[in-house]
Design a protein around this motif. Structure first.
Motif, PDB file in Angstrom:
ATOM      1  N   ALA A 101       0.813  -1.219   0.000  1.00  0.00           N
ATOM      2  CA  ALA A 101       0.000   0.000   0.000  1.00  0.00           C
ATOM      3  C   ALA A 101       0.846   1.267   0.000  1.00  0.00           C
ATOM      4  O   ALA A 101       0.379   2.318  -0.448  1.00  0.00           O
ATOM      5  CB  ALA A 101      -0.940   0.001   1.203  1.00  0.00           C
ATOM      6  N   VAL A 102       2.079   1.204   0.508  1.00  0.00           N
ATOM      7  CA  VAL A 102       2.910   2.407   0.641  1.00  0.00           C
ATOM      8  C   VAL A 102       4.246   2.267  -0.080  1.00  0.00           C
ATOM      9  O   VAL A 102       5.210   2.899   0.299  1.00  0.00           O
ATOM     10  CB  VAL A 102       3.146   2.769   2.129  1.00  0.00           C
ATOM     11  N   HIS A 103       4.295   1.477  -1.107  1.00  0.00           N
ATOM     12  CA  HIS A 103       5.546   1.221  -1.821  1.00  0.00           C
ATOM     13  C   HIS A 103       6.223   2.522  -2.257  1.00  0.00           C
ATOM     14  O   HIS A 103       5.623   3.589  -2.238  1.00  0.00           O
ATOM     15  CB  HIS A 103       5.274   0.325  -3.028  1.00  0.00           C
ATOM     16  N   GLY A 104       7.462   2.393  -2.637  1.00  0.00           N
ATOM     17  CA  GLY A 104       8.191   3.549  -3.138  1.00  0.00           C
ATOM     18  C   GLY A 104       9.116   4.162  -2.118  1.00  0.00           C
ATOM     19  O   GLY A 104       9.575   3.507  -1.185  1.00  0.00           O
ATOM     20  N   GLU A 105       9.376   5.463  -2.302  1.00  0.00           N
ATOM     21  CA  GLU A 105      10.335   6.181  -1.468  1.00  0.00           C
ATOM     22  C   GLU A 105      10.016   6.136   0.016  1.00  0.00           C
ATOM     23  O   GLU A 105      10.914   5.980   0.836  1.00  0.00           O
ATOM     24  CB  GLU A 105      10.386   7.652  -1.898  1.00  0.00           C
ATOM     25  N   GLU A 106       8.761   6.338   0.357  1.00  0.00           N
ATOM     26  CA  GLU A 106       8.402   6.359   1.783  1.00  0.00           C
ATOM     27  C   GLU A 106       8.693   5.014   2.440  1.00  0.00           C
ATOM     28  O   GLU A 106       9.198   4.962   3.557  1.00  0.00           O
ATOM     29  CB  GLU A 106       6.940   6.740   1.980  1.00  0.00           C
ATOM     30  N   LEU A 107       8.357   3.941   1.756  1.00  0.00           N
ATOM     31  CA  LEU A 107       8.652   2.616   2.293  1.00  0.00           C
ATOM     32  C   LEU A 107      10.158   2.430   2.434  1.00  0.00           C
ATOM     33  O   LEU A 107      10.632   1.938   3.461  1.00  0.00           O
ATOM     34  CB  LEU A 107       8.053   1.522   1.411  1.00  0.00           C
ATOM     35  N   ASP A 108      10.915   2.841   1.431  1.00  0.00           N
ATOM     36  CA  ASP A 108      12.375   2.706   1.493  1.00  0.00           C
ATOM     37  C   ASP A 108      12.944   3.472   2.679  1.00  0.00           C
ATOM     38  O   ASP A 108      13.808   2.963   3.395  1.00  0.00           O
ATOM     39  CB  ASP A 108      13.020   3.207   0.192  1.00  0.00           C
ATOM     40  N   ARG A 109      12.454   4.692   2.901  1.00  0.00           N
ATOM     41  CA  ARG A 109      12.952   5.494   4.040  1.00  0.00           C
ATOM     42  C   ARG A 109      12.597   4.848   5.369  1.00  0.00           C
ATOM     43  O   ARG A 109      13.397   4.862   6.312  1.00  0.00           O
ATOM     44  CB  ARG A 109      12.430   6.924   3.957  1.00  0.00           C
ATOM     45  N   ALA A 110      11.414   4.295   5.464  1.00  0.00           N
ATOM     46  CA  ALA A 110      11.016   3.620   6.700  1.00  0.00           C
ATOM     47  C   ALA A 110      11.895   2.394   6.932  1.00  0.00           C
ATOM     48  O   ALA A 110      12.385   2.170   8.044  1.00  0.00           O
ATOM     49  CB  ALA A 110       9.547   3.226   6.645  1.00  0.00           C
ATOM     50  N   ARG A 111      12.104   1.631   5.893  1.00  0.00           N
ATOM     51  CA  ARG A 111      12.912   0.410   6.040  1.00  0.00           C
ATOM     52  C   ARG A 111      14.356   0.726   6.385  1.00  0.00           C
ATOM     53  O   ARG A 111      15.014  -0.068   7.059  1.00  0.00           O
ATOM     54  CB  ARG A 111      12.808  -0.442   4.789  1.00  0.00           C
ATOM     55  N   GLU A 112      14.856   1.883   5.964  1.00  0.00           N
ATOM     56  CA  GLU A 112      16.220   2.291   6.321  1.00  0.00           C
ATOM     57  C   GLU A 112      16.371   2.495   7.822  1.00  0.00           C
ATOM     58  O   GLU A 112      17.478   2.404   8.348  1.00  0.00           O
ATOM     59  CB  GLU A 112      16.604   3.579   5.583  1.00  0.00           C
ATOM     60  N   GLN A 113      15.281   2.767   8.531  1.00  0.00           N
ATOM     61  CA  GLN A 113      15.331   2.962   9.981  1.00  0.00           C
ATOM     62  C   GLN A 113      15.316   1.639  10.752  1.00  0.00           C
ATOM     63  O   GLN A 113      15.470   1.632  11.963  1.00  0.00           O
ATOM     64  CB  GLN A 113      14.158   3.822  10.434  1.00  0.00           C
ATOM     65  N   LEU A 114      15.120   0.554  10.048  1.00  0.00           N
ATOM     66  CA  LEU A 114      15.021  -0.752  10.693  1.00  0.00           C
ATOM     67  C   LEU A 114      16.281  -1.569  10.435  1.00  0.00           C
ATOM     68  O   LEU A 114      16.841  -1.517   9.342  1.00  0.00           O
ATOM     69  CB  LEU A 114      13.806  -1.513  10.143  1.00  0.00           C
ATOM     70  N   PRO A 115      16.716  -2.357  11.419  1.00  0.00           N
ATOM     71  CA  PRO A 115      17.865  -3.232  11.194  1.00  0.00           C
ATOM     72  C   PRO A 115      17.567  -4.241  10.075  1.00  0.00           C
ATOM     73  O   PRO A 115      16.414  -4.551   9.776  1.00  0.00           O
ATOM     74  CB  PRO A 115      18.027  -3.964  12.533  1.00  0.00           C
ATOM     75  N   GLU A 116      18.626  -4.760   9.495  1.00  0.00           N
ATOM     76  CA  GLU A 116      18.505  -5.694   8.376  1.00  0.00           C
ATOM     77  C   GLU A 116      17.635  -6.906   8.703  1.00  0.00           C
ATOM     78  O   GLU A 116      16.947  -7.432   7.830  1.00  0.00           O
ATOM     79  CB  GLU A 116      19.908  -6.149   7.962  1.00  0.00           C
ATOM     80  N   GLU A 117      17.647  -7.347   9.958  1.00  0.00           N
ATOM     81  CA  GLU A 117      16.855  -8.528  10.321  1.00  0.00           C
ATOM     82  C   GLU A 117      15.356  -8.331  10.059  1.00  0.00           C
ATOM     83  O   GLU A 117      14.626  -9.293   9.876  1.00  0.00           O
ATOM     84  CB  GLU A 117      17.104  -8.930  11.775  1.00  0.00           C
ATOM     85  N   TYR A 118      14.905  -7.082   9.996  1.00  0.00           N
ATOM     86  CA  TYR A 118      13.495  -6.791   9.732  1.00  0.00           C
ATOM     87  C   TYR A 118      13.107  -7.070   8.272  1.00  0.00           C
ATOM     88  O   TYR A 118      11.926  -7.124   7.954  1.00  0.00           O
ATOM     89  CB  TYR A 118      13.168  -5.328  10.071  1.00  0.00           C
ATOM     90  N   ASP A 119      14.095  -7.239   7.406  1.00  0.00           N
ATOM     91  CA  ASP A 119      13.790  -7.519   6.002  1.00  0.00           C
ATOM     92  C   ASP A 119      12.897  -8.751   5.857  1.00  0.00           C
ATOM     93  O   ASP A 119      12.114  -8.842   4.913  1.00  0.00           O
ATOM     94  CB  ASP A 119      15.074  -7.714   5.193  1.00  0.00           C
ATOM     95  N   ARG A 120      13.002  -9.676   6.795  1.00  0.00           N
ATOM     96  CA  ARG A 120      12.164 -10.890   6.749  1.00  0.00           C
ATOM     97  C   ARG A 120      10.675 -10.562   6.801  1.00  0.00           C
ATOM     98  O   ARG A 120       9.840 -11.332   6.334  1.00  0.00           O
ATOM     99  CB  ARG A 120      12.518 -11.827   7.910  1.00  0.00           C
ATOM    100  N   LEU A 121      10.327  -9.420   7.377  1.00  0.00           N
ATOM    101  CA  LEU A 121       8.918  -9.043   7.465  1.00  0.00           C
ATOM    102  C   LEU A 121       8.338  -8.639   6.113  1.00  0.00           C
ATOM    103  O   LEU A 121       7.123  -8.608   5.962  1.00  0.00           O
ATOM    104  CB  LEU A 121       8.733  -7.876   8.438  1.00  0.00           C
ATOM    105  N   PHE A 122       9.184  -8.330   5.174  1.00  0.00           N
ATOM    106  CA  PHE A 122       8.709  -7.837   3.892  1.00  0.00           C
ATOM    107  C   PHE A 122       8.929  -8.859   2.782  1.00  0.00           C
ATOM    108  O   PHE A 122       8.989  -8.508   1.617  1.00  0.00           O
ATOM    109  CB  PHE A 122       9.402  -6.515   3.549  1.00  0.00           C
ATOM    110  N   ALA A 123       9.004 -10.121   3.150  1.00  0.00           N
ATOM    111  CA  ALA A 123       9.316 -11.163   2.184  1.00  0.00           C
ATOM    112  C   ALA A 123       8.189 -12.189   2.031  1.00  0.00           C
ATOM    113  O   ALA A 123       8.405 -13.259   1.503  1.00  0.00           O
ATOM    114  CB  ALA A 123      10.613 -11.858   2.571  1.00  0.00           C
ATOM    115  N   ALA A 124       7.001 -11.876   2.511  1.00  0.00           N
ATOM    116  CA  ALA A 124       5.887 -12.817   2.390  1.00  0.00           C
ATOM    117  C   ALA A 124       5.556 -13.027   0.920  1.00  0.00           C
ATOM    118  O   ALA A 124       5.665 -12.109   0.108  1.00  0.00           O
ATOM    119  CB  ALA A 124       4.660 -12.311   3.145  1.00  0.00           C
ATOM    120  N   GLU A 125       5.164 -14.233   0.611  1.00  0.00           N
ATOM    121  CA  GLU A 125       4.783 -14.561  -0.762  1.00  0.00           C
ATOM    122  C   GLU A 125       3.343 -15.044  -0.799  1.00  0.00           C
ATOM    123  O   GLU A 125       2.910 -15.777   0.077  1.00  0.00           O
ATOM    124  CB  GLU A 125       5.705 -15.636  -1.313  1.00  0.00           C
ATOM    125  N   ALA A 126       2.639 -14.623  -1.821  1.00  0.00           N
ATOM    126  CA  ALA A 126       1.244 -15.045  -1.984  1.00  0.00           C
ATOM    127  C   ALA A 126       1.193 -16.482  -2.455  1.00  0.00           C
ATOM    128  O   ALA A 126       2.079 -16.989  -3.070  1.00  0.00           O
ATOM    129  CB  ALA A 126       0.531 -14.140  -2.966  1.00  0.00           C
TER     130      ALA A 126
END
Length: 126
Positions: A101-126
């Motif tokens: 819902a919020v893809h793009g720059e805003e999502l990238d900036r938010a993800r930059e504030q999170l440690p790398e381990e949080y990347d797992r939260l954005f890897a769900a597959e349908a």
């Protein structure tokens, strides 16, 4: 009535109902609000329907809390009343649906504030 975010969350995980998916989405947003800077949380909130945006708008002044992915999942588990064994999958489904819902720059900036381990939260597959 489900929203697009809830529908996407259900595509990524077998939530039992729209209500369960929505409760998890709200819990993830509330927990992100604690973890992100106030400005970034507000920027994300502007891209979401008001119902979800409110979860990112916490009373000011506030400062981002720094905690691990495990603590993030503990908080989401408590807030959404999830089973321990399913909490990461359900939190990832909700986070990925929010990211849709919020893809793009805003999502990238938010993800930059999170440690790398949080990347797992954005890897769900349908």
């Amino acid at each position: 009535m489900s929203t697009e975010i809830v529908e996407h969350a259900r595509e990524y995980d077998a939530f039992e109902s729209d209500e369960d998916a929505e409760e998890t989405v709200l819990a993830v947003l509330e927990t992100f609000a604690e973890r992100l800077s106030e400005g970034e949380a507000e920027d994300l909130a502007e891209l979401l329907p008001e119902k979800y945006a409110e979860e990112l708008r916490m009373p000011a002044p506030r400062h981002p809390q720094e905690y691990s992915l495990a603590e993030f999942l503990d908080r989401v588990e408590r807030r959404a009343d999830l089973d321990y064994d399913e909490r990461e999958e359900k939190a990832a489904a909700a986070a990925t649906a929010i990211a849709d819902a919020v893809h793009g720059e805003e999502l990238d900036r938010a993800r930059e504030q999170l440690p790398e381990e949080y990347d797992r939260l954005f890897a769900a597959e349908a």
